[in-house]
Structures are given as C-alpha cells and as structure tokens.
Design an enzyme around this catalytic site. Sequence first.
Site, short mmCIF file in Angstrom:
data_model
loop_
_atom_site.label_atom_id
_atom_site.label_comp_id
_atom_site.label_asym_id
_atom_site.label_seq_id
_atom_site.Cartn_x
_atom_site.Cartn_y
_atom_site.Cartn_z
N GLY A 15 -1.97 -11.24 10.93
CA GLY A 15 -2.17 -9.81 11.20
C GLY A 15 -3.59 -9.40 10.82
N ARG A 76 -1.15 -15.71 15.83
CA ARG A 76 -0.25 -16.50 14.98
C ARG A 76 0.12 -17.71 15.83
NH1 ARG A 76 1.61 -11.06 13.57
NH2 ARG A 76 1.23 -10.74 11.35
N ASP A 107 -1.08 -15.30 3.47
CA ASP A 107 -0.40 -16.53 3.04
C ASP A 107 -0.16 -17.52 4.18
OD1 ASP A 107 -0.23 -16.45 0.35
OD2 ASP A 107 1.73 -15.46 0.27
N THR A 129 -5.14 -8.95 4.15
CA THR A 129 -3.90 -8.42 4.74
C THR A 129 -3.66 -7.04 4.16
OG1 THR A 129 -1.47 -8.53 4.64
CG2 THR A 129 -2.63 -9.91 3.08
N ASP A 131 -0.99 -5.80 3.51
CA ASP A 131 0.19 -5.81 2.63
C ASP A 131 -0.16 -6.09 1.16
OD1 ASP A 131 1.60 -5.36 4.91
OD2 ASP A 131 2.55 -7.34 5.01
N ASP A 133 -0.14 -8.78 -0.37
CA ASP A 133 0.92 -9.62 -0.94
C ASP A 133 0.53 -11.11 -1.08
OD1 ASP A 133 0.85 -10.16 1.75
OD2 ASP A 133 3.00 -10.11 2.06
N ARG A 175 6.34 -6.07 5.15
CA ARG A 175 7.53 -6.83 5.52
C ARG A 175 8.26 -7.35 4.28
NH1 ARG A 175 6.19 -10.31 10.40
NH2 ARG A 175 4.40 -10.74 9.07
O1 F6P Z 1 -0.18 -7.81 8.42
C1 F6P Z 1 1.11 -7.88 7.85
C2 F6P Z 1 1.97 -6.93 8.54
O2 F6P Z 1 1.31 -5.73 8.48
C3 F6P Z 1 3.39 -6.74 8.05
O3 F6P Z 1 3.55 -5.76 7.07
C4 F6P Z 1 4.11 -6.37 9.32
O4 F6P Z 1 5.45 -6.62 9.23
C5 F6P Z 1 3.42 -7.25 10.29
O5 F6P Z 1 2.10 -7.32 9.88
C6 F6P Z 1 3.55 -6.84 11.73
O6 F6P Z 1 2.67 -7.59 12.48
P1 F6P Z 1 2.70 -7.85 14.03
O7 F6P Z 1 3.38 -6.70 14.67
O8 F6P Z 1 1.26 -7.98 14.38
O9 F6P Z 1 3.43 -9.13 14.23
#
Ligand code: F6P
Length: 329
Positions: A15, A76, A107, A129, A131, A133, A175
Amino acid sequence: MEKQFKRIGVLTSGGDAPGMNAAVRAVVRTALSRGIEVVGIRRGWAGLISADFVMLNASSVGHILSSGGTMLYTARSEEFITEKGQDKAVATCKMLGIDGIVAIGGDGTFRGALALSRKGIPVVGVPATIDNDVGCTNYTIGFDTACNTAIECIDRLRDTMQSHERCSVVEVMGRNAGFLALYVGIAVGATAVLVPEHDLDFQRDVVERIQDSRLAGNTHFMIVVAEGVGSAFDIGKKIHEAVGIEPRVTVLGHIQRGGAPTARDRETATRMGYYAVRAFAEGRSNVIIGTQEGGIVEIPIEEALQMKKHLQMERYEIMESMQIGLGAK
Ligand code: F6P
C-alpha cells in the site's frame, strides 16, 4: 573484502504512503552523492520480476518531495511469493548489474526483501505504511500525514454532526492495528474508539460511552472505528438498536493514503532514505532502517520481522479519560 555497491535499485511495494516519494528522492540523491548509480524499479517486486525499470538521476526525483503517492508505482505481487518469481527477480538484478535493493514498504515488502536476501541479493528496508504497524520501528513513513488527513475529515464531519445533533461512526484504515484510529480518536476527542487490540464490550465501550456523554449534556457523538474491528455500518446498526439513534456512517478509505506528506513524513523519509544508502555505502545490508527514541537504527531484517509493536494501551485510557471525566460530578 567489503562489498562495493556501484549500482542499487529502489522500489516501493504494498500500500502506498505519503512520503514514499521523499524516501525515493533521498535514496537517489544520497547514492549519487556517493558515486552509486540508481535504477528505479517500477511496480514493486512485480517490476523486479518483469524488469520494469527506469534509470534515475538527480533531476528525475526533482519536485517529488512534496507529492503523495509514489512515482515508482506500487503493487502487491503474488508471483514474488513463489521460488520461481524470486529467481526471476534475482535474474533481473544480475542482468541490470544491481548490487543491492532499497525496498520501501511495510511488513509484506520486508518479507519479500528477506527472501531476496536469502538468494544473495543484499537489501535494505525503509518502513512506509500509514498503519504504523511495523514492529521494529516506532514510526513508519506516512502515518502522520494519514492522521492529519483523517483528523481534517472528522473535524468537518463534527461540524455537521453538531448542527444536526447526530452520532457519527467513522471507519479509518488499519487492517491489523489501531494506531491510526487511536491517535486520531484522541486528536478529535472521539466519544469512543474501537481498535483491534482491545476486546470490544459493546455495552461498556460504546453504549455506555454514548449514554454518559449524553448525560453530560452532549448532543452529538463521534465513534472512530479501526477497519480491523469490523464494518462501521454494522457498528452503526448496533448503535441504532441499542441506543435508538440512527448514526451516519463514513468510511474514510483511500482518502487517507493520499495527499502531500507532512513535515514529519518528509523529514523522516529523507533521513531514512539517506541512512538506507549509507548502510550500503558502508558495506552493511539485510537490515531495516527504523526509528527508536527519535534516532535512526538498523535492525537485521530477520530479527526485525520477528519484532512486535504493541499499541500503547495507556493511550486508550487517556482517550477514555477525556470522555469519562466529562460526566464526573
Ligand atoms: O496500507 C495498509 C492499508 O492501508 C490497510 O490499512 C488497508 O487495509 C489496506 O492498506 C488497503 O489496501 P488496498 O485497498 O490498497 O489493498
């Protein structure tokens, strides 16, 4: 003899996060200042597999410090999880004469980096990120900007919630982690904040919070929910059933991932990018660049991936105290 890094690759994966561009810029400019060439790998690990690259010079990264997103694109990659995909990535590195890769992401990105390092390609990770995290660092690029964006949105919501004397349920990203929700919740004075790290007792954590707030004279309520807890729409429905008010639900979604990075994200990304290249230049690799107590640290990648970062529950208590104190006689 110490390995000489003459040409490195840089990529962004997973992300996106505001400040990734600032990190790319810092990697490129630091490398060039040390006589190291830089290949930009587009679309993360997928781009390394398919040799999707662009040579970068000092001006290729001009005017990106202040922009959100990532000029290198991101993705990804399922293929990179496989041995075959990783072998193709190694072949690209050999073909392009890449001596090491700076991987900017979270991660998932670092798990990919570890796999590549095990195949003999040196890597350095830079945590980015929204998040926040990543276990080995107390800060990840993009978190501050995302907090500020969410706060701005919620402040706007509050205006109309106050006028109409309503309850708002706002879902923020996260998430697996509640860092964003909790920091934002504290900063907007939320009535309640729901995070995955705290076992939800709906009666105590939501219903009683709204009731207490009402008794204290409030006529509008703001409930912040981390995505990892569940759907804000479901929470809204349950509030309706339990309290009789019909909340308005807002999912902030990808709005939180865009926008110009804040000062903190630009500055941190620049420092992290600089230290990533410095590690290579000084012969170190297979580390993640992190921040601890404000300073920059290098953590061996394998160790870094084992590290866990816990949401400081003291912050949860602080958030609660701000509301509970409201009803106190
Ligand atoms: O970058 C992490 C994050 O923001 C998470 O909190 C979220 O669930 C996810 O990305 C959503 O990403 P995408 O819609 O790009 O798969």
